[in-house]
Design a protein around this motif. Structure first.
Motif, PDB file in Angstrom:
ATOM      1  N   GLY A 194       0.820  -1.203   0.000  1.00 33.68           N
ATOM      2  CA  GLY A 194       0.000   0.000   0.000  1.00 33.68           C
ATOM      3  C   GLY A 194       0.852   1.250   0.000  1.00 33.68           C
ATOM      4  N   LEU A 195       1.904   1.250   0.827  1.00 39.52           N
ATOM      5  CA  LEU A 195       2.805   2.405   0.875  1.00 39.52           C
ATOM      6  C   LEU A 195       3.504   2.594  -0.463  1.00 39.52           C
ATOM      7  CD1 LEU A 195       4.351   4.650   2.364  1.00 39.52           C
ATOM      8  CD2 LEU A 195       5.990   2.901   3.111  1.00 39.52           C
ATOM      9  N   ILE A 196       3.990   1.510  -1.051  1.00 41.67           N
ATOM     10  CA  ILE A 196       4.696   1.595  -2.334  1.00 41.67           C
ATOM     11  C   ILE A 196       3.777   2.180  -3.407  1.00 41.67           C
ATOM     12  CG2 ILE A 196       5.702   0.216  -4.199  1.00 41.67           C
ATOM     13  CD1 ILE A 196       6.835  -1.643  -2.014  1.00 41.67           C
ATOM     14  N   GLY A 197       2.505   1.772  -3.405  1.00 38.29           N
ATOM     15  CA  GLY A 197       1.558   2.304  -4.378  1.00 38.29           C
ATOM     16  C   GLY A 197       1.325   3.788  -4.200  1.00 38.29           C
ATOM     17  N   GLU A 198       1.176   4.240  -2.953  1.00 32.89           N
ATOM     18  CA  GLU A 198       0.972   5.661  -2.689  1.00 32.89           C
ATOM     19  C   GLU A 198       2.188   6.480  -3.098  1.00 32.89           C
ATOM     20  OE1 GLU A 198      -1.650   4.653   1.290  1.00 32.89           O
ATOM     21  OE2 GLU A 198      -0.247   6.329   1.348  1.00 32.89           O
ATOM     22  N   LEU A 199       3.389   5.958  -2.790  1.00 35.85           N
ATOM     23  CA  LEU A 199       4.609   6.688  -3.116  1.00 35.85           C
ATOM     24  C   LEU A 199       4.821   6.775  -4.625  1.00 35.85           C
ATOM     25  CD1 LEU A 199       7.028   5.301  -0.378  1.00 35.85           C
ATOM     26  CD2 LEU A 199       5.862   7.516  -0.410  1.00 35.85           C
ATOM     27  N   ALA A 200       4.419   5.722  -5.346  1.00 37.63           N
ATOM     28  CA  ALA A 200       4.544   5.758  -6.804  1.00 37.63           C
ATOM     29  C   ALA A 200       3.704   6.888  -7.384  1.00 37.63           C
ATOM     30  CB  ALA A 200       4.130   4.413  -7.396  1.00 37.63           C
ATOM     31  N   TRP A 201       2.514   7.058  -6.847  1.00 40.44           N
ATOM     32  CA  TRP A 201       1.642   8.147  -7.290  1.00 40.44           C
ATOM     33  C   TRP A 201       2.262   9.499  -6.952  1.00 40.44           C
ATOM     34  CZ3 TRP A 201      -2.452  10.451  -3.749  1.00 40.44           C
ATOM     35  CH2 TRP A 201      -3.144  11.471  -4.401  1.00 40.44           C
ATOM     36  N   GLU A 202       2.800   9.640  -5.751  1.00 43.17           N
ATOM     37  CA  GLU A 202       3.394  10.904  -5.337  1.00 43.17           C
ATOM     38  C   GLU A 202       4.657  11.203  -6.146  1.00 43.17           C
ATOM     39  OE1 GLU A 202       3.795  10.880  -1.082  1.00 43.17           O
ATOM     40  OE2 GLU A 202       1.660  10.489  -0.777  1.00 43.17           O
ATOM     41  N   ARG A 203       5.424  10.176  -6.466  1.00 39.77           N
ATOM     42  CA  ARG A 203       6.616  10.386  -7.306  1.00 39.77           C
ATOM     43  C   ARG A 203       6.213  10.894  -8.686  1.00 39.77           C
ATOM     44  NH1 ARG A 203       8.436   5.751  -6.865  1.00 39.77           N
ATOM     45  NH2 ARG A 203       7.561   4.803  -8.729  1.00 39.77           N
ATOM     46  N   GLU A 204       5.153  10.348  -9.238  1.00 41.28           N
ATOM     47  CA  GLU A 204       4.715  10.747 -10.575  1.00 41.28           C
ATOM     48  C   GLU A 204       4.233  12.187 -10.611  1.00 41.28           C
ATOM     49  OE1 GLU A 204       1.546   9.306 -14.040  1.00 41.28           O
ATOM     50  OE2 GLU A 204       1.976   8.020 -12.301  1.00 41.28           O
ATOM     51  N   ARG A 205       3.531  12.613  -9.565  1.00 41.57           N
ATOM     52  CA  ARG A 205       3.015  13.988  -9.586  1.00 41.57           C
ATOM     53  C   ARG A 205       4.046  14.996  -9.102  1.00 41.57           C
ATOM     54  NH1 ARG A 205      -1.410  14.202  -4.605  1.00 41.57           N
ATOM     55  NH2 ARG A 205       0.087  14.096  -2.880  1.00 41.57           N
ATOM     56  N   GLY A 206       5.107  14.536  -8.398  1.00 48.55           N
ATOM     57  CA  GLY A 206       6.214  15.415  -8.046  1.00 48.55           C
ATOM     58  C   GLY A 206       6.136  16.087  -6.694  1.00 48.55           C
ATOM     59  N   TRP A 207       5.188  15.712  -5.854  1.00 50.79           N
ATOM     60  CA  TRP A 207       5.086  16.292  -4.508  1.00 50.79           C
ATOM     61  C   TRP A 207       4.279  15.346  -3.625  1.00 50.79           C
ATOM     62  CZ3 TRP A 207      -0.051  17.699  -3.239  1.00 50.79           C
ATOM     63  CH2 TRP A 207      -0.939  17.779  -4.324  1.00 50.79           C
ATOM     64  N   SER A 208       4.433  15.513  -2.320  1.00 53.51           N
ATOM     65  CA  SER A 208       3.739  14.656  -1.353  1.00 53.51           C
ATOM     66  C   SER A 208       2.891  15.499  -0.423  1.00 53.51           C
ATOM     67  CB  SER A 208       4.754  13.849  -0.525  1.00 53.51           C
ATOM     68  OG  SER A 208       5.469  12.949  -1.346  1.00 53.51           O
ATOM     69  N   GLN A 209       1.816  14.907   0.044  1.00 52.45           N
ATOM     70  CA  GLN A 209       0.942  15.596   0.990  1.00 52.45           C
ATOM     71  C   GLN A 209       0.372  14.590   1.980  1.00 52.45           C
ATOM     72  OE1 GLN A 209      -2.165  17.935  -0.786  1.00 52.45           O
ATOM     73  NE2 GLN A 209      -3.025  18.587   1.169  1.00 52.45           N
ATOM     74  N   GLU A 210       0.312  15.001   3.239  1.00 53.18           N
ATOM     75  CA  GLU A 210      -0.370  14.179   4.243  1.00 53.18           C
ATOM     76  C   GLU A 210      -1.482  15.010   4.860  1.00 53.18           C
ATOM     77  OE1 GLU A 210      -0.518  14.509   7.692  1.00 53.18           O
ATOM     78  OE2 GLU A 210       0.841  16.196   7.960  1.00 53.18           O
ATOM     79  N   VAL A 211      -2.595  14.363   5.114  1.00 52.14           N
ATOM     80  CA  VAL A 211      -3.749  15.022   5.724  1.00 52.14           C
ATOM     81  C   VAL A 211      -4.054  14.331   7.037  1.00 52.14           C
ATOM     82  CG1 VAL A 211      -6.165  15.666   5.445  1.00 52.14           C
ATOM     83  CG2 VAL A 211      -4.658  15.590   3.447  1.00 52.14           C
ATOM     84  N   GLU A 212      -3.678  14.980   8.128  1.00 55.30           N
ATOM     85  CA  GLU A 212      -3.947  14.482   9.484  1.00 55.30           C
ATOM     86  C   GLU A 212      -3.378  13.091   9.741  1.00 55.30           C
ATOM     87  OE1 GLU A 212      -8.257  15.079   9.550  1.00 55.30           O
ATOM     88  OE2 GLU A 212      -7.927  16.901  10.730  1.00 55.30           O
ATOM     89  N   LEU A 213      -2.257  12.776   9.119  1.00 53.18           N
ATOM     90  CA  LEU A 213      -1.576  11.517   9.429  1.00 53.18           C
ATOM     91  C   LEU A 213      -0.687  11.667  10.660  1.00 53.18           C
ATOM     92  CD1 LEU A 213      -0.456  10.086   5.956  1.00 53.18           C
ATOM     93  CD2 LEU A 213      -2.603   9.765   7.190  1.00 53.18           C
ATOM     94  N   VAL A 214      -0.234  12.892  10.909  1.00 45.00           N
ATOM     95  CA  VAL A 214       0.641  13.144  12.053  1.00 45.00           C
ATOM     96  C   VAL A 214      -0.100  13.837  13.181  1.00 45.00           C
ATOM     97  CG1 VAL A 214       2.738  14.334  12.833  1.00 45.00           C
ATOM     98  CG2 VAL A 214       2.683  13.233  10.582  1.00 45.00           C
ATOM     99  N   THR A 215      -0.932  14.806  12.832  1.00 43.33           N
ATOM    100  CA  THR A 215      -1.634  15.604  13.839  1.00 43.33           C
ATOM    101  C   THR A 215      -3.052  15.904  13.374  1.00 43.33           C
ATOM    102  OG1 THR A 215       0.436  16.644  14.507  1.00 43.33           O
ATOM    103  CG2 THR A 215      -1.592  17.741  15.177  1.00 43.33           C
TER     104      THR A 215
END
Length: 294
Positions: A194-215
């Motif tokens: 699941g993580l690898i799939g999410e990161l592949a998408w983020e790599r393709e679009r060129g940026w990462s975002q988290e929504v309330e994963l930390v806080t």
């Protein structure tokens, strides 16, 4: 030092310690390859007997300098190599290059901006730049991302921006057990695929975002900066309250991209390739509602 070190791709027979020279040659060779390499190919290209190559690779794998992928009978750089290779950039040179860039970004965004690196499976924050007085509001009070703080890299936008450009073999070395994918808010990737799939998408679009994963109540966005070999060495990120964003997401993304491109140019000596302008459709995302981090 020059009396003992061998030149990559040449024989180490004149070295005072041939095994050490060959091991270093192997690491430099793997560092210059975009993917995994079979031992036979490595031995042939470096002119090392196969038996010696396998023995040295076994020792390097035991110490984490290389990662062995049995299914492909091939090797790639391991976590220890990444940590050693990025040690120089963890300290003053990288911070000195990044500080004026972060100061400009914090002023433009009106939000706190961070510089982070990957240390094992954690994000380590090296710099934190606040916006000019009066523009930050009370958001900084809630942020946990002070200098030196470590957080799970798979949850932070900063860490994910770097992980997105890390090979699958290295991801498997970083997260070898299901329990390594911890959660802080009950959200986030729970399996390595699941993580690898999410990161592949983020790599393709060129940026990462988290929504309330930390806080709870906070979002973060991060963009990676690269060295002269195209490897991610750090990321620049910013955090905002989920329901009180000061900028359109596209504007924030573009500002962070500009900052990461400036840092890449400063670190590598040349500008990075232009980012993709299309946003791929994710197959699955774990971000959603749920202390804050970039």
């Amino acid at each position: 030092m020059s009396e003992c070190a061998s030149t990559p791709g040449t024989s180490s027979s004149s070295s005072a310690s041939p095994a050490v020279g060959r091991a270093l040659d192997m690491l430099v060779y793997l560092a210059g390859r975009p993917g995994l390499v079979q031992a036979a190919t490595l031995a042939r290209d470096l002119g090392i007997p196969r038996s010696s190559a396998y023995h040295i690779l076994t020792v390097l794998a035991d110490r984490g300098f290389v990662t062995h992928v049995p299914a492909e009978r091939a090797y790639g750089l391991g976590v220890t190599s990444f940590e050693v290779g990025s040690a120089y950039l963890r300290h003053e040179p990288l911070e000195r290059l990044a500080q004026p860039i972060l100061r400009t970004l914090a002023s433009r965004l009106g939000q706190t901006v961070h510089l982070g690196i990957l240390h094992g499976a954690e994000t380590v924050y090296l710099l934190k730049e606040r916006p000019p007085a009066g523009r930050a509001g009370d958001i900084d009070i809630a942020l946990v991302t002070d200098i030196g703080v470590r957080l799970p890299a798979h949850l932070t936008a900063n860490g994910r921006a770097i992980l997105a450009h890390t090979s699958e073999a290295q991801l498997r070395a970083l997260f070898p057990r299901p329990g390594d994918l911890t959660t802080r808010t009950g959200k986030g990737p729970r399996t390595l695929p699941g993580l690898i799939g999410e990161l592949a998408w983020e790599r393709e679009r060129g940026w990462s975002q988290e929504v309330e994963l930390v806080t709870q109540g906070f979002c973060s966005m991060g963009v990676a900066a690269f060295d002269h070999n195209g490897r991610p060495v750090a990321a620049i990120s910013s955090t905002w309250r989920r329901h009180h964003c000061r900028h359109d997401t596209d504007e924030m993304r573009d500002i962070l991209r500009q900052g990461a491109a400036r840092l890449t140019a400063a670190v590598s000596g040349h500008a990075p390739p232009p980012p993709t302008t299309t946003t791929p459709t994710p197959t699955r995302t774990t971000t959603g509602p749920g202390e804050a981090a970039a």
